[in-house]
Design a protein around this motif. Structure first.
Motif, short mmCIF file in Angstrom:
data_model
loop_
_atom_site.label_atom_id
_atom_site.label_comp_id
_atom_site.label_asym_id
_atom_site.label_seq_id
_atom_site.Cartn_x
_atom_site.Cartn_y
_atom_site.Cartn_z
N SER A 77 0.82 -1.10 0.08
CA SER A 77 0.00 -0.06 0.00
C SER A 77 0.82 1.36 0.18
CB SER A 77 -1.12 0.19 1.15
OG SER A 77 -1.78 -1.05 1.16
N ILE A 78 1.96 1.16 0.81
CA ILE A 78 2.82 2.47 0.85
C ILE A 78 3.39 2.86 -0.62
CG2 ILE A 78 5.00 1.48 1.64
CD1 ILE A 78 3.27 4.47 2.98
N PHE A 79 3.70 1.46 -1.44
CA PHE A 79 4.42 1.87 -2.56
C PHE A 79 3.19 2.34 -3.62
CE2 PHE A 79 8.10 -0.17 -0.64
CZ PHE A 79 9.15 0.58 -1.54
N ALA A 80 2.20 1.71 -3.50
CA ALA A 80 0.98 2.11 -4.37
C ALA A 80 0.79 3.60 -4.14
CB ALA A 80 -0.22 1.36 -3.98
N LEU A 81 0.58 4.03 -2.69
CA LEU A 81 0.31 5.44 -2.46
C LEU A 81 1.33 6.42 -3.05
CD1 LEU A 81 -0.39 6.72 1.08
CD2 LEU A 81 1.26 7.89 -0.35
N LEU A 82 2.59 6.15 -3.01
CA LEU A 82 3.80 7.04 -3.53
C LEU A 82 3.79 7.01 -5.18
CD1 LEU A 82 6.90 5.64 -1.30
CD2 LEU A 82 5.86 7.86 -1.37
N GLY A 83 3.31 5.78 -5.49
CA GLY A 83 3.23 5.82 -7.31
C GLY A 83 2.16 6.70 -7.54
N ALA A 84 0.87 6.63 -6.73
CA ALA A 84 -0.23 7.49 -6.97
C ALA A 84 0.30 9.11 -7.04
CB ALA A 84 -1.40 7.09 -6.24
N ALA A 85 0.99 9.18 -5.82
CA ALA A 85 1.33 10.67 -5.57
C ALA A 85 2.22 11.24 -6.49
CB ALA A 85 2.10 10.91 -4.08
N VAL A 144 -6.44 3.06 3.33
CA VAL A 144 -6.14 1.52 3.41
C VAL A 144 -4.90 1.58 4.42
CG1 VAL A 144 -4.92 -0.19 2.41
CG2 VAL A 144 -6.82 0.98 1.13
N LEU A 145 -3.89 2.03 4.57
CA LEU A 145 -2.81 2.09 5.42
C LEU A 145 -3.31 2.51 7.00
CD1 LEU A 145 0.09 3.69 3.69
CD2 LEU A 145 0.13 1.61 4.44
N LEU A 146 -4.26 3.55 7.01
CA LEU A 146 -4.92 3.69 8.49
C LEU A 146 -5.81 2.65 8.95
CD1 LEU A 146 -5.78 7.46 7.88
CD2 LEU A 146 -3.79 6.45 9.16
N VAL A 147 -6.61 1.99 7.90
CA VAL A 147 -7.45 0.75 8.27
C VAL A 147 -6.66 -0.42 8.83
CG1 VAL A 147 -8.98 -0.79 7.50
CG2 VAL A 147 -9.39 1.50 7.07
N LEU A 148 -5.50 -0.80 7.92
CA LEU A 148 -4.93 -1.86 8.19
C LEU A 148 -4.08 -1.78 9.48
CD1 LEU A 148 -3.01 -2.54 4.56
CD2 LEU A 148 -4.82 -3.89 5.82
N ASN A 149 -3.76 -0.55 9.56
CA ASN A 149 -2.66 -0.45 11.13
C ASN A 149 -3.59 0.24 11.94
OD1 ASN A 149 0.21 -1.09 10.21
ND2 ASN A 149 -0.78 0.20 8.40
N ALA A 150 -4.90 0.23 12.09
CA ALA A 150 -5.64 0.79 13.12
C ALA A 150 -5.35 0.24 14.47
CB ALA A 150 -7.27 0.87 12.67
N PRO A 151 -5.08 -1.11 14.59
CA PRO A 151 -4.96 -1.48 16.00
C PRO A 151 -3.48 -1.18 16.43
CG PRO A 151 -5.88 -3.21 14.69
CD PRO A 151 -5.51 -2.11 13.58
N VAL A 152 -2.51 -0.77 15.65
CA VAL A 152 -1.37 -0.41 16.23
C VAL A 152 -1.45 0.89 16.61
CG1 VAL A 152 1.19 0.40 15.36
CG2 VAL A 152 -0.14 -1.73 14.47
N HIS A 162 5.86 5.42 10.76
CA HIS A 162 5.58 4.15 10.80
C HIS A 162 5.49 3.67 9.06
CE1 HIS A 162 2.61 0.46 11.70
NE2 HIS A 162 3.84 0.14 11.80
N TRP A 163 5.23 4.73 8.59
CA TRP A 163 4.89 4.46 6.97
C TRP A 163 6.24 4.47 6.37
CZ3 TRP A 163 -0.07 7.83 4.96
CH2 TRP A 163 -1.07 7.06 5.74
#
Length: 338
Positions: free
Chosen positions: A253-261, A280-288, A308-309
């Motif tokens: 997701s982080i690489f997809a975000l960077l690609g989109a940016a 997506v990143l916020l949801v995936l890592n919500a427990p953290v 973290h990202w």
């Protein structure tokens, strides 16, 4: 495996290289353990700050290596000297609790099927700066939420039956820095059919002060890159600790975000992709992030997110570089062989 009704003795083994005040606190905490360990063996690994003299003040067995050779060799030397049933490896920058030795001895006595055991950092790191709190609390969270049947070993707070340690050959001396020598040992233990337990109540306090450079260097060069090589060597992409599925999805997701940016600089419609992948990143890592809110409040948790990202970014980058290096070496070997 030994009988469960045997009173097991615990040998504490500490490698140290210029341990400073943290090392003195480590020794003080072990001296306060009730009951005390069977023995404490300190291996001074090419220290230049007199750490070996500090160790002598605490009536430990002190072994000296004249030139720094890394914690793998230091731990192996300490293990060969130890006479206890259980080898309990502790880093020089952690402190244990008064009942830690008792906890280790009882755990192995009650669970004869367990060959090795690891713990975690506690939720009150010694260094108070943001990066130290973030890094050590994240480690605590990962271990506390992981499966109790562990897939790796951990040298900062890890215990193993003496005969099992020597049966698999101990730590790999080729690791000359504090890197993944403990993880590699854990892989060999699992391959040999031994059980490693993550005991979540077995906790130690980490005293290390993390700065930007030290954190990035350790995470990227001493952990992520060599761990990638180990995964590819053994072909065992595990779903445990830092390799859990959610972490791997976060890297994607982080690489997809960077690609989109980056692409949005030419096509602004892709800004929506930036928003989507951020969500997506916020949801995936919500427990953290909920964990950090509970531990240190909202402002601390908000500061955690970019770090973290960034962690996911350089882990993914290290995996890409490590994979390329691995297959490039294989290609060269095949060409040379032909």
């Amino acid at each position: 495996m030994p009988s469960s009704n045997k009173n097991l003795s615990v040998s504490v083994i500490i490698p140290v290289h210029n341990g400073g005040e943290s090392f003195r606190r480590c020794l003080s905490s072990i001296a306060a353990a009730v009951p005390p360990p069977h023995e404490v063996i300190v291996v001074a690994d090419g220290d230049t700050d007199g750490s070996w003299c500090v160790a002598q003040e605490y009536y430990t067995t002190v072994l000296r290596i004249p030139v720094c050779s890394g914690p793998a060799q230091a731990r192996n030397l300490g293990a060969r000297t130890a006479t206890g049933d259980i080898l309990f490896f502790v880093d020089a920058d952690v402190t244990i609790y008064p009942d830690t030795i008792r906890q280790v001895a009882i755990a192995f006595s009650c669970e004869p099927e367990v060959a090795a055991m690891i713990g975690s950092y506690d939720d009150a790191p010694g260094a108070k700066n943001f990066l130290s709190q973030y890094k050590n609390l994240l480690h605590h969270y990962v271990h506390q939420t992981a499966c109790e049947e562990a897939s790796t070993f951990w040298g900062a707070c890890g215990a193993i039956r003496r005969e099992v340690f020597f049966a698999v050959g101990g730590f790999d001396n080729r690791y000359r820095r504090p890197t993944i020598e403990d993880i590699e040992l854990g892989y060999r233990l699992k391959q040999a059919g031994y059980t490693i337990k993550l005991c979540k109540s077995l906790q130690v306090k980490h005293l290390k002060h993390w700065g930007v450079i030290s954190l990035l260097r350790a995470d990227f060069f001493y952990r992520a890159l060599p761990w990638t090589e180990l995964i590819l060597r053994d072909r065992q992409p595990l779903n445990d600790l830092n390799l859990q599925l959610l972490s791997r999805l976060s890297v994607i997701s982080i690489f997809a975000l960077l690609g989109a940016a980056i692409a949005s600089l030419w096509w602004t419609a892709l800004l929506g992709g930036v928003v989507v992948f951020s969500g997506v990143l916020l949801v995936l890592n919500a427990p953290v992030y909920s964990f950090f809110v509970r531990q240190r409040g909202w402002w601390f948790a908000l500061r955690v997110i970019p770090w973290h990202w960034l962690y996911y970014f350089y882990c993914g980058l290290a995996y890409a570089i490590g994979t390329s290096r691995h297959y490039w070496r294989q290609k060269k070997q095949l060409a040379f062989g032909n």
